[in-house]
Design a protein around this motif. Structure first.
Motif, mmCIF file in Angstrom:
data_model
loop_
_atom_site.group_PDB
_atom_site.id
_atom_site.type_symbol
_atom_site.label_atom_id
_atom_site.label_comp_id
_atom_site.label_asym_id
_atom_site.label_seq_id
_atom_site.Cartn_x
_atom_site.Cartn_y
_atom_site.Cartn_z
ATOM 1 N N PRO A 10 0.805 -1.224 0.000
ATOM 2 C CA PRO A 10 0.000 0.000 0.000
ATOM 3 C C PRO A 10 0.831 1.264 0.000
ATOM 4 C CG PRO A 10 -0.809 -1.576 1.619
ATOM 5 C CD PRO A 10 0.531 -2.082 1.163
ATOM 6 N N SER A 11 2.076 1.146 0.365
ATOM 7 C CA SER A 11 2.916 2.350 0.368
ATOM 8 C C SER A 11 3.092 2.929 -1.029
ATOM 9 C CB SER A 11 4.290 2.010 0.952
ATOM 10 O OG SER A 11 4.937 1.007 0.165
ATOM 11 N N ARG A 12 2.832 2.091 -2.035
ATOM 12 C CA ARG A 12 2.910 2.588 -3.427
ATOM 13 C C ARG A 12 1.867 3.672 -3.660
ATOM 14 N NH1 ARG A 12 5.443 0.644 -7.959
ATOM 15 N NH2 ARG A 12 4.463 1.044 -9.973
ATOM 16 N N ILE A 13 0.679 3.508 -3.053
ATOM 17 C CA ILE A 13 -0.356 4.538 -3.161
ATOM 18 C C ILE A 13 0.119 5.812 -2.490
ATOM 19 C CG2 ILE A 13 -2.719 5.124 -2.535
ATOM 20 C CD1 ILE A 13 -3.415 2.194 -2.689
ATOM 21 N N GLN A 14 0.809 5.672 -1.353
ATOM 22 C CA GLN A 14 1.331 6.842 -0.657
ATOM 23 C C GLN A 14 2.356 7.571 -1.526
ATOM 24 O OE1 GLN A 14 3.216 5.930 3.061
ATOM 25 N NE2 GLN A 14 3.491 8.085 3.655
ATOM 26 N N GLN A 15 3.182 6.823 -2.239
ATOM 27 C CA GLN A 15 4.166 7.456 -3.122
ATOM 28 C C GLN A 15 3.493 8.231 -4.258
ATOM 29 O OE1 GLN A 15 6.669 4.285 -4.473
ATOM 30 N NE2 GLN A 15 7.840 4.162 -2.545
ATOM 31 N N ILE A 16 2.366 7.680 -4.743
ATOM 32 C CA ILE A 16 1.671 8.350 -5.840
ATOM 33 C C ILE A 16 1.079 9.677 -5.359
ATOM 34 C CG2 ILE A 16 -0.294 8.196 -7.418
ATOM 35 C CD1 ILE A 16 0.194 5.199 -7.569
ATOM 36 N N VAL A 17 0.347 9.674 -4.240
ATOM 37 C CA VAL A 17 -0.338 10.878 -3.776
ATOM 38 C C VAL A 17 0.643 11.893 -3.178
ATOM 39 C CG1 VAL A 17 -2.496 9.671 -3.391
ATOM 40 C CG2 VAL A 17 -0.844 9.825 -1.538
ATOM 41 N N GLU A 18 1.873 11.481 -2.921
ATOM 42 C CA GLU A 18 2.884 12.427 -2.474
ATOM 43 C C GLU A 18 3.724 12.959 -3.623
ATOM 44 O OE1 GLU A 18 5.144 10.471 0.505
ATOM 45 O OE2 GLU A 18 3.615 10.672 2.057
ATOM 46 N N GLY A 19 3.448 12.475 -4.845
ATOM 47 C CA GLY A 19 4.163 12.973 -6.015
ATOM 48 C C GLY A 19 5.560 12.454 -6.141
ATOM 49 N N LYS A 20 5.849 11.292 -5.565
ATOM 50 C CA LYS A 20 7.187 10.739 -5.614
ATOM 51 C C LYS A 20 7.341 9.630 -6.644
ATOM 52 C CE LYS A 20 8.002 11.733 -0.716
ATOM 53 N NZ LYS A 20 8.326 11.154 0.608
ATOM 54 N N LEU A 21 6.211 9.130 -7.181
ATOM 55 C CA LEU A 21 6.304 8.008 -8.122
ATOM 56 C C LEU A 21 6.343 8.497 -9.567
ATOM 57 C CD1 LEU A 21 6.391 4.921 -8.320
ATOM 58 C CD2 LEU A 21 3.895 4.951 -8.525
ATOM 59 N N PHE A 22 5.515 9.484 -9.906
ATOM 60 C CA PHE A 22 5.477 10.013 -11.263
ATOM 61 C C PHE A 22 6.440 11.182 -11.388
ATOM 62 C CE2 PHE A 22 1.157 8.174 -10.903
ATOM 63 C CZ PHE A 22 1.244 7.274 -11.961
ATOM 64 N N PRO A 23 6.972 11.394 -12.588
ATOM 65 C CA PRO A 23 7.878 12.542 -12.780
ATOM 66 C C PRO A 23 7.139 13.885 -12.781
ATOM 67 C CG PRO A 23 7.521 11.411 -14.852
ATOM 68 C CD PRO A 23 6.872 10.557 -13.802
ATOM 69 N N MET A 24 5.832 13.858 -12.958
ATOM 70 C CA MET A 24 5.069 15.103 -13.026
ATOM 71 C C MET A 24 4.884 15.708 -11.640
ATOM 72 S SD MET A 24 1.133 13.847 -13.478
ATOM 73 C CE MET A 24 0.549 15.413 -12.839
ATOM 74 N N LYS A 25 4.710 17.060 -11.603
ATOM 75 C CA LYS A 25 4.456 17.782 -10.377
ATOM 76 C C LYS A 25 3.039 18.328 -10.413
ATOM 77 C CE LYS A 25 9.293 19.124 -9.907
ATOM 78 N NZ LYS A 25 10.257 20.270 -9.780
ATOM 79 N N ALA A 26 2.474 18.602 -9.226
ATOM 80 C CA ALA A 26 1.100 19.073 -9.163
ATOM 81 C C ALA A 26 0.904 19.953 -7.946
ATOM 82 C CB ALA A 26 0.129 17.891 -9.126
ATOM 83 N N GLN A 40 -13.264 5.612 5.738
ATOM 84 C CA GLN A 40 -13.321 5.520 7.193
ATOM 85 C C GLN A 40 -12.721 4.214 7.697
ATOM 86 O OE1 GLN A 40 -17.347 6.128 8.388
ATOM 87 N NE2 GLN A 40 -17.334 8.342 7.941
ATOM 88 N N ASN A 41 -12.887 3.184 6.903
ATOM 89 C CA ASN A 41 -12.399 1.872 7.312
ATOM 90 C C ASN A 41 -11.061 1.516 6.674
ATOM 91 O OD1 ASN A 41 -14.799 1.462 8.787
ATOM 92 N ND2 ASN A 41 -15.860 0.769 6.912
ATOM 93 N N SER A 42 -10.549 2.347 5.816
ATOM 94 C CA SER A 42 -9.315 2.025 5.101
ATOM 95 C C SER A 42 -8.105 2.260 6.003
ATOM 96 C CB SER A 42 -9.194 2.874 3.836
ATOM 97 O OG SER A 42 -7.952 2.657 3.217
ATOM 98 N N ARG A 43 -7.142 1.373 5.881
ATOM 99 C CA ARG A 43 -5.920 1.530 6.671
ATOM 100 C C ARG A 43 -4.985 2.576 6.066
ATOM 101 N NH1 ARG A 43 -1.517 -2.080 5.251
ATOM 102 N NH2 ARG A 43 -1.900 -3.195 3.290
ATOM 103 N N LEU A 44 -5.346 3.058 4.863
ATOM 104 C CA LEU A 44 -4.561 4.136 4.283
ATOM 105 C C LEU A 44 -4.657 5.404 5.122
ATOM 106 C CD1 LEU A 44 -5.489 3.652 0.511
ATOM 107 C CD2 LEU A 44 -3.349 3.005 1.619
ATOM 108 N N LEU A 45 -5.850 5.636 5.644
ATOM 109 C CA LEU A 45 -6.024 6.775 6.537
ATOM 110 C C LEU A 45 -5.562 6.452 7.956
ATOM 111 C CD1 LEU A 45 -9.438 8.406 5.554
ATOM 112 C CD2 LEU A 45 -7.170 9.390 5.335
ATOM 113 N N ARG A 46 -5.840 5.250 8.400
ATOM 114 C CA ARG A 46 -5.476 4.879 9.776
ATOM 115 C C ARG A 46 -3.963 4.901 9.976
ATOM 116 N NH1 ARG A 46 -9.102 0.467 9.080
ATOM 117 N NH2 ARG A 46 -7.256 -0.909 9.067
ATOM 118 N N ASP A 47 -3.242 4.451 8.938
ATOM 119 C CA ASP A 47 -1.783 4.389 9.052
ATOM 120 C C ASP A 47 -1.112 5.705 8.672
ATOM 121 O OD1 ASP A 47 -2.233 1.811 9.785
ATOM 122 O OD2 ASP A 47 -1.671 0.939 7.844
ATOM 123 N N GLY A 48 -1.915 6.699 8.272
ATOM 124 C CA GLY A 48 -1.338 7.994 7.944
ATOM 125 C C GLY A 48 -0.755 8.093 6.559
#
Length: 966
Positions: free
Chosen positions: A485-501, A530-538
């Motif tokens: 799941p950390s891959r999703i975190q990399q995407i939403v933090e802008g670290k996986l794609f070369p593009m900036k936003a 609400q039930n996703s560990r993506l939010l629970r784990d920060g």
């Protein structure tokens, strides 16, 4: 006493009349009543008239005496005394009238009752038998059967045979249903039992019959489909035309302030004002060199990445057509979102509101969007650059303008145009290269990030990411499928794609079912996060999830960009307007600024005026032109195939017989067709002449191309009514059958017509001979020219043949073989070698000239031959049959020209006017056609000025409203 006595007298009179007693028995009754005597005394003329003793009674009897009663015949010998009895005993006459009235009323009642009964019977016979439709009637109705006598009712109903006469042919209806059933069974899946029945039935038929039936059915289907398409296109054009006219009329009516009709000022919202500016810019041609840098939200993403779903979540309605894996967005869709009390949607060019709370309206809106997309795509293409403008209002919707673009694809599949991929890329670049456009980049979270195409494209257009918002969709599927799941975190933090936003968001747009509602998707999205560990784990922050937070962020970014750039863009359009106005004043100072549509309306009025002038051509002008052109068309046939062969006969009988046979053959086969061709060509030439004449009367040369196209298209669509050919053939045949020249002026006119024709032919023949033999001695000396060798041989041959004609003035039209040999030997004696074919060819022209000269001389003699013609050719030495032939031809020309003129003025000119109007209407609806036909820098400049002024005015109104809102 008086009243009682009068009543008794009236009763006595009625009894006497009812017992058929004679009126002579009523005379003694006048002595029984004093009032009768008083009336008798007053009107008999004996003494002065006296007032009756009782006024009421006198008035009563006086008024009754005015009734129109038939006077009684006085008995013979009674003198005036019978008349007095008649005037006094009006009571009896009144009683008789009343008795007649009673019988009239009785007879009327009886007759009216009979008529009513007969009408009822007729209506009852017209009622059909509804016994086969008992299943339609509810069960509780049959509970009344005990109270209704159905036997009497059944007897009153008509028989089935009588009803069958009124019904259509049921066999034909059955055949049509069978045909439709066969079509449906061949194209769609049906019940297995029906398939088995159809296959067993088809197996018994012959193979050739089945093949023929299939081909005929296919032809019927093709014809029906073509007819349906033509009808749909026709009514679609009519509907668009009516909507346009309604819009224009409404605008005109609302602007009539002098008549007390004031335009109602509707306060438009801020986003509506801004959307109108963008609508104008979307219609603005890119060739106008006006850069559109106004902000809007551009939604881009790979195909099936969830762009449409995100847009629907922001709009809070399932408004877009959906498909599984296929391309649904085929053109840009501009959606203007604004807050309002009711959740509705509306197209820019339509007044219909779609209630987004009703499923049937949602389905209709999706169908309309799909139809508009398919209509905008040109033949042979897959996507279209035309923008579909849609506004959505509803409670809680964030104000912004979004443009949904077709999804970016990596491969062109079967059925797509070969340039689809490049077209989508260029379209996306065109929208994203706007420095003030906000890019909403949609990435599918359920697929590998390395497969994304749109991220590279966005990073090229906005490398610093100052106006890009990244959205990761289908996060629920990504959480299930990804091992880390950390891959999703990399995407939403802008670290996986070369593009900036500017910002990164993660959303869930449902479970993938098209039947889900927006509310259920929202609930599912909230429950998931609400039930996703993506939010629970920060791994994700709370402000980065849900489409609600996304819409708030996009709206804030949009309005921030608008406030920063809109005034600068207004200054750009203001400067552009100044430059265009200066160019117009310098180049076209005396002309009005008419755009393309206004110029087209002006040209349309001019063309219609020219067509109306065509109907004002005089009958004399039509007939003169038709007669002249028809004779030019048929004169060669008349001279070469009718007159010359007949004139070389030995006697008048053979001449007339030959002429009649050839005229009959000519009339049956060629003449009517030639006449109609001449009429059609004359109509075209007159139409073109009027167009050319109007062109020279200070007309604008900018319309020349349009007028020429309208003329060609109208003539192309015009189909000549050839049903009049049979009647024309009969008229021409009757005209040629008539040989009776009634007066001397007709005879002189025929001789003049014959002389003009023969002189024209003789002139042509002399010209041919001169070309054959070359210049004569005078031309050779004056012009210093010589004859060629061939011309020298022709000249020697001509001289030899002329000597032969002088010796034999009555020579036939053909040379005998021995005569050809003699001429050839004579020429060889003078050292001139000549071919027999050349001799015959030269003889043909020389004999033709010799014959025409003799015919003209004979025509001159026939000027005094009308007297002999009237005496049935008594003088046999002067036969003028050729004059009669030319009179018949001349009369046929006059009658044919008159007939064709009537057809032209009564039918063809009106049909041509109708075609011109239809062509103008069709051209007016085709913007590409108008752009192609009305061109030039002047038109382009007027279009620029109109658009730039409109944009500047809208922008200034928007900026004013924007300042007020601040």
């Amino acid at each position: 006493m008086l009243r009682v006595g009068g009543k008794a007298a009236c009763m006595a009179c009625r009894n006497l009349v009812s017992t058929n007693m004679g009126l002579r028995f009523l005379a003694p009754l006048q002595k029984l009543h004093p009032l009768s005597r008083a009336i008798h005394h007053r009107y008999s003329g004996n003494g002065n008239p006296q007032r009756p003793p009782h006024r009421m009674a006198a008035r009563y009897f006086t008024s009754m005496s005015r009734l129109p009663m038939r006077p009684l015949k006085p008995p013979p010998g009674s003198g005036g005394h019978g008349y007095q009895q008649q005037r006094n005993f009006w009571v009896a006459r009144l009683a008789a009238r009343l008795l007649k009235l009673r019988y009239i009323l009785l007879g009327t009642a009886v007759g009216g009752g009979y008529t009513a009964k007969k009408t009822y019977e007729e209506w009852k016979e017209m009622l059909p038998d509804f016994s086969e439709y008992n299943w339609v009637i509810p069960d509780f109705v049959w509970d009344l059967s005990e109270q209704i006598d159905f036997d009497k009712l059944a007897k009153a109903l008509p028989e089935m045979e009588e009803i069958a006469k009124l019904l259509p042919d049921l066999d034909k209806i059955g055949e049509n249903f069978t045909f439709l059933k066969s079509l449906l069974s061949s194209e769609t899946s049906v019940d297995p039992s029906l398939k088995a029945t159809d296959s067993s039935t088809a197996a018994t038929q012959d193979a050739s019959d089945k093949q023929y039936k299939k081909s005929s059915d296919k032809e019927k289907v093709d014809q029906l489909q073509e007819e349906l398409l033509r009808t749909q296109l026709k009514y679609q054009r009519m509907l668009e035309r009516l909507e346009k006219e309604n819009k224009e009329l409404r605008k005109v009516v609302l602007q009539k302030d002098d008549k007390g009709i004031h335009q109602r000022k509707v306060k438009k919202s801020l986003i509506d004002l801004y959307s109108e500016v963008l609508d104008i810019l979307s219609d603005y041609d890119a060739n106008y060199n006006t850069q559109d840098h106004l902000p809007r939200v551009v939604v881009v993403g790979d195909q099936s990445a969830g762009k449409t779903s995100v847009l629907e979540m922001i709009a809070q309605a399932r408004i877009f057509p959906r498909g599984s894996g296929e391309m649904m967005t085929r053109s840009p869709v501009k959606v203007t979102l604004s807050e309002g009390p009711h959740h509705v949607a509306m197209f820019k060019d339509s007044g219909r509101e779609f209630d987004l709370t009703k499923e049937e309206d949602l389905a209709a809106l999706r169908r309309e969007i799909e139809l508009r997309m398919r209509k905008s795509v040109k033949e042979g293409q897959t996507v279209s650059p035309e923008t579909i403008s849609l506004s959505v209002k509803g409670p809680g919707i964030q104000r912004m303008v979004l443009v949904d673009l077709p999804g970016v694809i990596s491969t062109v599949t079967t059925g797509m145009a070969s340039d689809t991929k490049e077209t989508i890329f260029s379209m996306s670049r065109a929208y994203m290269q706007n420095p003030n456009a906000i890019i909403l980049c949609i990435q599918d979270g359920s697929v590998d990030a390395e497969r994304s195409i749109v991220t590279d494209l966005v990073s090229q257009m906005d490398p610093q990411g100052k106006r890009t918002i990244f959205v990761l969709t289908k996060v629920d599927l990504a959480e299930k499928n990804l091992a880390s799941p950390s891959r999703i975190q990399q995407i939403v933090e802008g670290k996986l794609f070369p593009m900036k936003a500017l910002g990164y968001f993660a959303v869930v747009t449902g479970k993938g079912s098209s039947a889900e509602s927006i509310d259920s998707i929202k609930d599912y999205e909230e429950d998931f996060f609400q039930n996703s560990r993506l939010l629970r784990d920060g791994m994700l922050k709370a402000h980065q999830v849900t489409t609600k937070n996304l819409s708030l962020a996009v709206s804030d970014c949009f309005w921030k960009m608008v406030r920063e750039s809109v005034e600068q863009q207004a200054d750009v359009f203001k400067a552009s307007r100044f430059n265009l106005e200066t160019e117009w004043k310098n180049n076209y100072p005396r002309l009005r600024e008419l755009d393309r549509n206004e110029l087209y309306e002006k040209a349309k009025n001019e063309i219609l005026d020219e067509v109306i002038s065509l109907s004002q051509v005089t009958p004399q002008h039509w007939e003169a032109i038709l007669q002249k052109k028809l004779w030019e068309r048929v004169s060669t046939h008349v001279i070469e195939n009718i007159y010359l062969p007949a004139a070389q006969t030995v006697d008048s009988g053979t001449f007339n017989t030959t002429v009649d046979i050839k005229l009959k053959q000519w009339t049956d086969k060629q003449l009517p067709h030639k006449a109609l061709e001449v009429a059609w060509e004359t109509l075209q030439e007159e139409f073109a002449r009027f167009m050319a004449e109007y062109k020279g009367k200070d007309q604008d040369d900018i319309f020349d191309k349009l007028k020429e196209a309208v003329k060609d298209e109208s003539i192309k669509r015009h189909k000549w009514n050839e049903r009049a050919m049979d009647s024309l053939r009969v008229i021409q045949h009757n005209a040629l059958e008539d040989r009776s020249i009634t007066d001397k002026p007709q005879w002189d006119a025929a001789i003049q017509f014959m002389e003009e024709t023969l002189q024209s032919r003789l002139k042509d023949t002399d010209s041919v001979i001169r070309d054959m033999v070359g210049p004569d001695w005078k031309q050779r000396w004056l012009n210093w020219t010589n004859r060629t060798a061939d011309q020298h041989i022709r000249n020697e041959t001509k001289n030899e043949l002329e000597r032969l004609l002088k010796l034999h003035d009555d020579h036939t039209a053909y040379l005998a073989n021995d005569e050809v040999t003699t001429v050839r030997k004579n020429l060889e004696g003078r050292a001139v070698e000549v071919d027999p074919g050349l001799i015959k060819d030269t003889w043909h022209q020389l004999y033709r000239r010799h014959f025409l000269q003799k015919a003209l001389a004979h025509c001159n003699l026939c000027k005094r031959g009308f007297y002999y013609y009237q005496r049935h050719f008594v003088d046999s030495e002067l036969e003028c049959n050729d004059v009669v032939l030319f009179w018949r031809i001349q009369r046929m020309l006059v009658i044919t020209a008159n007939t064709l003129r009537q057809q032209l003025t009564n039918t063809e000119v009106r049909r041509l006017e109708k075609n011109v109007k239809e062509v103008l209407d069709d051209f007016g609806e085709d913007m590409e056609k108008k752009t192609h036909l009305i061109t030039g820098r002047r038109v382009q400049l007027a279009e620029d000025l109109k658009k730039v002024r409109e944009i500047q005015e809208k922008l200034e109104a928007f900026i004013e409203a924007l300042h007020k809102e601040k």
